[in-house]
Design an enzyme around this catalytic site. Structure first.
Site: not given
Ligand code: ATP
Length: 584
Positions: A251, A253, A273, A303, A343, A418, A424
């Protein structure tokens, strides 16, 4: 229940660190409380008054706490202050000062847990004009009737510094031990907590309804679920291998803010979050849900992203900052429009979808979310071919995204976990740079030259989730706009401390310390070993911690993260090891 009983158990908890022993003492404490006082007791033991998602914050500023102590102890301000600095802890200072006073209070009433709890709740909820004086009065009256030991824990609680080392998981262990016959029930309790993250409620349910009652705790509209989180890997190939060489779901991001959306008819509630209610930031998003999501009762995740209304282009996360204001939100809605990219769907009507596989949830999501310029199911691709996935990532980046989140189509929604069911994939992982880190501001140094009169650099800490400590990892001075330079001191003011706050570990001594609160996003050239910084001390090399080379603030204040959600020491060690591998 008498507060003296609670305070003496706190003293026991404080004196030990082994998890088994902690659990045993905590289980005893839980068993000794009447059932209607269990929830308050659990919140208080964690230094809180309510579950986090209700947003009731204690954290009285140092200055105010010291004033209450002056009033209750009858000592001079300078005596109170120097006692505080001598101990470096407001609790121990209160204990000592009240010991000196204690002869005079023979006729005071004994404190009950209920009185302490109710008073602190009033203190936390008071706001507006006259609230400072009212808080002082409440607190001073409590301290007047407190024994020195009670005062120690009241002061630590009220300043947000009660650190008994009792993590959420220890409370769950203790509840299982106290009411459910021990370890076998542990996973049931944990599941309940993940879908209903109110420890007071879970413990009280265990006590009053037993294992069956805990097992029946359900996903519920209005109660946020702990979010499922993603692991990271550095290539599509590695991800496909990790997920077993089958077709995976990739998906986009998006670079926005995560929303957990709860809808019951026309009532829409948005959680961040960190599970705070942020409906007021996005009244337009709530409208979009009412208009374009065809499920009357449900929980969805999306998101929210800032967009350019004319071109439909997605804008970076920073644009959402304009939505954080208390006043003028209607204007901000006009000036900074947003779109919702859904999502996940976790509840639809009466069916709890969290145990169902991703593939089924995604199908349901596509059925209920209308595709409009402002709403859609996030773009997704199913493939087992790494080259095709890499291409999809390039598309995502061209479309203004950070990369991909790749999901295992067979995985249920694992609340609070997690794991590698979500992974990611960002571009940064593939360059010289490591991923960004979310670090906690633990101190600051006065600025010079152009920055005279404000802070010039900030000391940052990473969270050690084993010990609960914030360990220093870098000093950062670059990446701050003038606006941020002016804003940061205000954001941090209420958390300033003259002494190193409990739980902060740093050999470097800044001009001002801060209690862990503010989380900022940092990018760096690489991770290096450092004899000074305490993060991951001794984990990679004896006598050395890990630090950042050329750290820079990205401009993102992560107010969607609590300090406990910051990048952990374990994650930093893993990043360091990955980086070493790349160099080899
Ligand atoms: P964490 O993994 O702890 O949330 P972070 O916010 O730094 O830390 P990110 O690298 O931002 O981690 O990746 C997770 C975040 O990505 C999710 O919390 C969500 O806000 C965002 N996100 C964006 N698109 C998607 C998607 N398609 N599916 C899930 N999450 C998504």
């Amino acid at each position: 229940m008498d507060y003296s009983e609670v305070a003496s158990k706190y003293a026991e908890l404080e004196a030990i660190s082994g998890r088994n022993e902690l659990t045993r003492i905590l289980a005893d404490l839980l068993k000794s409380a009447p059932s209607e006082e269990l929830a308050p007791l659990v919140y208080m033991t964690q230094g809180k008054l309510k579950p986090d998602y209700e947003g009731v914050e204690l954290g009285l500023a140092e200055k105010l706490a010291l004033r209450a102590l002056v009033s209750a102890s009858g000592m001079r301000q300078d005596v109170v202050y120097s006692t505080y600095v001598k101990h470096g802890d407001i609790g121990t200072a209160a204990e000592e000062l009240l010991k000196r006073r204690s002869q005079g209070t023979l006729f005071s009433e004994g404190l009950t847990l209920k009185r302490v709890y109710d008073t602190l709740l009033r203190v936390a909820r008071q706001s507006g004009s006259g609230s400072v004086e009212a808080k002082l009065r409440e607190l001073a009256s409590l301290l007047n009737d407190a024994t020195p030991l009670e005062a120690k824990y009241i002061m630590r609680t009220v300043t947000g510094e009660l650190r008994l080392g009792v993590a959420d998981y220890t409370v769950l262990d203790a509840a299982a031990a106290a009411f459910l016959g021990g370890k076998e029930s542990r996973s049931t309790v944990e599941r309940a907590y993940n879908v209903h993250p109110d420890l007071g409620f879970v413990v009280a349910t265990a006590a009053s309804k037993g294992l069956e009652g805990v097992d029946e705790v359900k996903v519920e509209v209005g109660v946020p679920i702990r979010p499922m989180l993603a692991e990271r890997l550095s290539s599509a190939q590695a991800i496909v291998e990790k997920m077993g060489m089958k077709a995976v779901a990739a998906e986009y991001k998006l670079d926005g803010e995560r929303l957990q959306i709860h809808r019951d008819g026309d009532v829409v509630k948005l959680f961040s979050r960190r599970l705070e209610v942020i409906t007021s930031h996005y009244p337009d998003a709530a409208d979009l849900v009412r208009e374009h999501v065809n499920v009357r009762k449900g929980i969805l995740e999306a998101e929210v992203v800032a967009i350019n209304e004319d071109t439909g282009e997605y804008l970076p996360f920073q644009e959402l900052m304009h939505r954080r204001r208390k006043h003028g939100i209607q204007q901000a809605v006009k000036d900074y429009p947003v779109a919702l990219n859904f999502f996940d769907i976790l509840l639809a009507g009466a069916s709890d979808l969290t145990p169902r596989p991703y593939a089924l949830r995604r199908k349901k999501l596509e059925q209920v979310v209308e595709q409009t310029p402002r709403t859609r199911a996030v773009p997704a691709l199913s493939s087992s071919d790494p080259a095709e996935l890499e291409k999809f990532m390039e598309d995502a980046i061209t479309d203004g995204c950070e990369g991909l989140v790749v999901k295992d189509p067979a995985s249920p929604y694992r609340a609070g976990a997690r794991e590698f069911a979500w992974i990611k994939l960002k571009r940064e992982y593939r360059s010289e740079l490591t991923d960004t880190l979310d670090l906690v501001v633990i101190g600051a140094f006065h600025g010079k030259g152009r920055r005279a009169g404000t802070y010039g650099t900030y000391l940052l800490g990473a969270y050690d989730d084993k010990s609960g400590a914030y360990t220093s990892v870098a000093k950062v001075g670059t990446g701050f706009s003038d606006e941020n330079l002016a804003r940061f001191p205000r954001l941090l003011e209420a958390y300033a401390s003259h002494v190193r706050p409990p739980g902060v570990e740093s050999n470097m001594v800044p001009d001002v310390w801060f209690r862990p609160h503010l989380v900022v996003e940092i990018i760096a050239a690489e991770l290096t070993l450092s004899p000074i910084h305490t993060a991951a001390m001794g984990r990679i090399r004896q006598g050395a911690g890990v630090s950042l080379r050329f750290p820079k603030f990205t401009g993102k204040v992560r107010d969607d993260k609590r300090p406990e959600d910051a990048t952990t020491v374990d994650e930093i060690v893993a990043m360091y090891r990955r980086q070493v591998k790349r160099v080899e």
